[in-house]
Design a protein around this motif. Sequence first.
Motif, PDB file in Angstrom:
ATOM      1  N   GLY A 216     -25.584 -51.768  23.150  1.00 27.77           N
ATOM      2  CA  GLY A 216     -25.647 -51.848  21.692  1.00 27.77           C
ATOM      3  C   GLY A 216     -24.331 -52.311  21.093  1.00 27.77           C
ATOM      4  O   GLY A 216     -24.300 -53.135  20.177  1.00 27.77           O
ATOM      5  N   ALA A 217     -23.225 -51.788  21.617  1.00 25.09           N
ATOM      6  CA  ALA A 217     -21.911 -52.194  21.108  1.00 25.09           C
ATOM      7  C   ALA A 217     -21.640 -53.663  21.414  1.00 25.09           C
ATOM      8  O   ALA A 217     -21.092 -54.393  20.585  1.00 25.09           O
ATOM      9  CB  ALA A 217     -20.824 -51.308  21.719  1.00 25.09           C
ATOM     10  N   SER A 218     -22.030 -54.107  22.599  1.00 28.32           N
ATOM     11  CA  SER A 218     -21.841 -55.512  22.959  1.00 28.32           C
ATOM     12  C   SER A 218     -22.653 -56.430  22.049  1.00 28.32           C
ATOM     13  O   SER A 218     -22.172 -57.472  21.607  1.00 28.32           O
ATOM     14  CB  SER A 218     -22.246 -55.720  24.420  1.00 28.32           C
ATOM     15  N   ARG A 219     -23.875 -56.042  21.756  1.00 31.15           N
ATOM     16  CA  ARG A 219     -24.710 -56.828  20.829  1.00 31.15           C
ATOM     17  C   ARG A 219     -24.079 -56.907  19.445  1.00 31.15           C
ATOM     18  O   ARG A 219     -24.035 -57.966  18.834  1.00 31.15           O
ATOM     19  CB  ARG A 219     -26.092 -56.198  20.689  1.00 31.15           C
ATOM     20  N   LEU A 220     -23.596 -55.769  18.963  1.00 33.94           N
ATOM     21  CA  LEU A 220     -22.989 -55.762  17.628  1.00 33.94           C
ATOM     22  C   LEU A 220     -21.735 -56.639  17.593  1.00 33.94           C
ATOM     23  O   LEU A 220     -21.475 -57.309  16.591  1.00 33.94           O
ATOM     24  CB  LEU A 220     -22.656 -54.332  17.206  1.00 33.94           C
ATOM     25  N   ALA A 221     -20.974 -56.629  18.681  1.00 37.59           N
ATOM     26  CA  ALA A 221     -19.786 -57.484  18.735  1.00 37.59           C
ATOM     27  C   ALA A 221     -20.180 -58.963  18.693  1.00 37.59           C
ATOM     28  O   ALA A 221     -19.487 -59.777  18.093  1.00 37.59           O
ATOM     29  CB  ALA A 221     -18.986 -57.186  19.996  1.00 37.59           C
ATOM     30  N   GLN A 222     -21.300 -59.314  19.305  1.00 39.59           N
ATOM     31  CA  GLN A 222     -21.755 -60.699  19.285  1.00 39.59           C
ATOM     32  C   GLN A 222     -22.333 -61.090  17.930  1.00 39.59           C
ATOM     33  O   GLN A 222     -22.234 -62.250  17.524  1.00 39.59           O
ATOM     34  CB  GLN A 222     -22.805 -60.927  20.371  1.00 39.59           C
ATOM     35  N   PHE A 223     -22.952 -60.146  17.231  1.00 36.78           N
ATOM     36  CA  PHE A 223     -23.540 -60.456  15.923  1.00 36.78           C
ATOM     37  C   PHE A 223     -22.508 -60.570  14.823  1.00 36.78           C
ATOM     38  O   PHE A 223     -22.737 -61.222  13.818  1.00 36.78           O
ATOM     39  CB  PHE A 223     -24.562 -59.389  15.525  1.00 36.78           C
ATOM     40  N   ALA A 224     -21.369 -59.932  14.992  1.00 33.61           N
ATOM     41  CA  ALA A 224     -20.372 -59.879  13.921  1.00 33.61           C
ATOM     42  C   ALA A 224     -19.551 -61.162  13.895  1.00 33.61           C
ATOM     43  O   ALA A 224     -18.365 -61.164  14.210  1.00 33.61           O
ATOM     44  CB  ALA A 224     -19.480 -58.659  14.110  1.00 33.61           C
ATOM     45  N   ILE A 225     -20.168 -62.256  13.463  1.00 29.24           N
ATOM     46  CA  ILE A 225     -19.455 -63.536  13.471  1.00 29.24           C
ATOM     47  C   ILE A 225     -19.021 -63.975  12.080  1.00 29.24           C
ATOM     48  O   ILE A 225     -18.143 -64.810  11.944  1.00 29.24           O
ATOM     49  CB  ILE A 225     -20.321 -64.641  14.111  1.00 29.24           C
ATOM     50  N   ASP A 226     -19.633 -63.423  11.043  1.00 26.90           N
ATOM     51  CA  ASP A 226     -19.195 -63.759   9.689  1.00 26.90           C
ATOM     52  C   ASP A 226     -19.219 -62.499   8.822  1.00 26.90           C
ATOM     53  O   ASP A 226     -19.706 -61.448   9.225  1.00 26.90           O
ATOM     54  CB  ASP A 226     -20.068 -64.872   9.081  1.00 26.90           C
ATOM     55  N   ASP A 227     -18.641 -62.587   7.636  1.00 27.13           N
ATOM     56  CA  ASP A 227     -18.496 -61.411   6.772  1.00 27.13           C
ATOM     57  C   ASP A 227     -19.843 -60.835   6.345  1.00 27.13           C
ATOM     58  O   ASP A 227     -19.980 -59.616   6.205  1.00 27.13           O
ATOM     59  CB  ASP A 227     -17.675 -61.776   5.530  1.00 27.13           C
ATOM     60  N   GLU A 228     -20.812 -61.679   6.143  1.00 26.68           N
ATOM     61  CA  GLU A 228     -22.133 -61.189   5.709  1.00 26.68           C
ATOM     62  C   GLU A 228     -22.755 -60.293   6.775  1.00 26.68           C
ATOM     63  O   GLU A 228     -23.261 -59.204   6.467  1.00 26.68           O
ATOM     64  CB  GLU A 228     -23.037 -62.389   5.434  1.00 26.68           C
ATOM     65  N   ARG A 229     -22.698 -60.717   8.010  1.00 24.50           N
ATOM     66  CA  ARG A 229     -23.276 -59.906   9.092  1.00 24.50           C
ATOM     67  C   ARG A 229     -22.449 -58.656   9.344  1.00 24.50           C
ATOM     68  O   ARG A 229     -22.995 -57.598   9.657  1.00 24.50           O
ATOM     69  CB  ARG A 229     -23.372 -60.731  10.370  1.00 24.50           C
ATOM     70  N   ARG A 230     -21.134 -58.763   9.212  1.00 20.49           N
ATOM     71  CA  ARG A 230     -20.293 -57.569   9.374  1.00 20.49           C
ATOM     72  C   ARG A 230     -20.649 -56.511   8.342  1.00 20.49           C
ATOM     73  O   ARG A 230     -20.762 -55.327   8.663  1.00 20.49           O
ATOM     74  CB  ARG A 230     -18.815 -57.948   9.245  1.00 20.49           C
ATOM     75  N   MET A 231     -20.824 -56.947   7.092  1.00 23.50           N
ATOM     76  CA  MET A 231     -21.181 -55.998   6.028  1.00 23.50           C
ATOM     77  C   MET A 231     -22.560 -55.396   6.275  1.00 23.50           C
ATOM     78  O   MET A 231     -22.782 -54.218   6.007  1.00 23.50           O
ATOM     79  CB  MET A 231     -21.142 -56.686   4.664  1.00 23.50           C
ATOM     80  N   LYS A 232     -23.467 -56.190   6.811  1.00 25.30           N
ATOM     81  CA  LYS A 232     -24.808 -55.673   7.097  1.00 25.30           C
ATOM     82  C   LYS A 232     -24.756 -54.611   8.183  1.00 25.30           C
ATOM     83  O   LYS A 232     -25.439 -53.583   8.102  1.00 25.30           O
ATOM     84  CB  LYS A 232     -25.707 -56.840   7.521  1.00 25.30           C
ATOM     85  N   ILE A 233     -23.913 -54.832   9.206  1.00 23.34           N
ATOM     86  CA  ILE A 233     -23.765 -53.833  10.273  1.00 23.34           C
ATOM     87  C   ILE A 233     -23.161 -52.553   9.723  1.00 23.34           C
ATOM     88  O   ILE A 233     -23.599 -51.448  10.056  1.00 23.34           O
ATOM     89  CB  ILE A 233     -22.903 -54.409  11.418  1.00 23.34           C
ATOM     90  N   VAL A 234     -22.149 -52.673   8.855  1.00 26.10           N
ATOM     91  CA  VAL A 234     -21.522 -51.492   8.250  1.00 26.10           C
ATOM     92  C   VAL A 234     -22.534 -50.756   7.379  1.00 26.10           C
ATOM     93  O   VAL A 234     -22.597 -49.521   7.401  1.00 26.10           O
ATOM     94  CB  VAL A 234     -20.259 -51.904   7.457  1.00 26.10           C
ATOM     95  N   GLU A 235     -23.345 -51.482   6.610  1.00 27.04           N
ATOM     96  CA  GLU A 235     -24.343 -50.845   5.746  1.00 27.04           C
ATOM     97  C   GLU A 235     -25.406 -50.115   6.553  1.00 27.04           C
ATOM     98  O   GLU A 235     -25.947 -49.108   6.097  1.00 27.04           O
ATOM     99  CB  GLU A 235     -25.009 -51.891   4.856  1.00 27.04           C
ATOM    100  N   MET A 236     -25.727 -50.611   7.738  1.00 28.86           N
ATOM    101  CA  MET A 236     -26.725 -49.951   8.584  1.00 28.86           C
ATOM    102  C   MET A 236     -26.145 -48.728   9.298  1.00 28.86           C
ATOM    103  O   MET A 236     -26.873 -48.000   9.955  1.00 28.86           O
ATOM    104  CB  MET A 236     -27.261 -50.923   9.630  1.00 28.86           C
TER     105      MET A 236
END
Length: 153
Positions: free
Chosen positions: A91-111
């Motif tokens: 799960g952590a590896s997937r999140l590291a791969q998804f966090a490529i721009d600010d929009e996705r980073r904010m979405k991960i933080v919101e979740m």
Amino acid sequence: MRTLAARLTTYYCRRNPVRNSQPRNFSTYNGRDELSLEQDAERKIGWLLKLIFAGTATCIAYNIMPYMGDNLLQQSVSLLTVKDPLFKRMGASRLAQFAIDDERRMKIVEMGGAQELVNMLVDAKDDRTRKEALKALSALSPSGAHQLKVGEC
């Protein structure tokens, strides 16, 4: 009876038969040439069909993947809550791969992904799980120029 058959044979067959002479081909037709041309054409058509299939699959995947993004993010965040360290690392590896721009980073933080990564970092019992959580937190950090490289720790 045999002598009679031998006499009749010599009487009716006075000429010697032609023995397996080469046939005279006056045309340039060769069956092997046609076969090699057919095989060459089949090979080229096969590659063309493979390229068309690969292009179609790429186009479809490119259009479908954005719809799968939120669902995959949610699944990755939920993997962080599982007790098994392997699933937590995945799960952590997937999140590291998804966090490529600010929009996705904010979405991960919101979740709730950032909080789960911090909890995972605190509760982890092995170094590999801690290292993967640290990589994911580093990918979630807003500053791209000053990201912490986990291999340097």
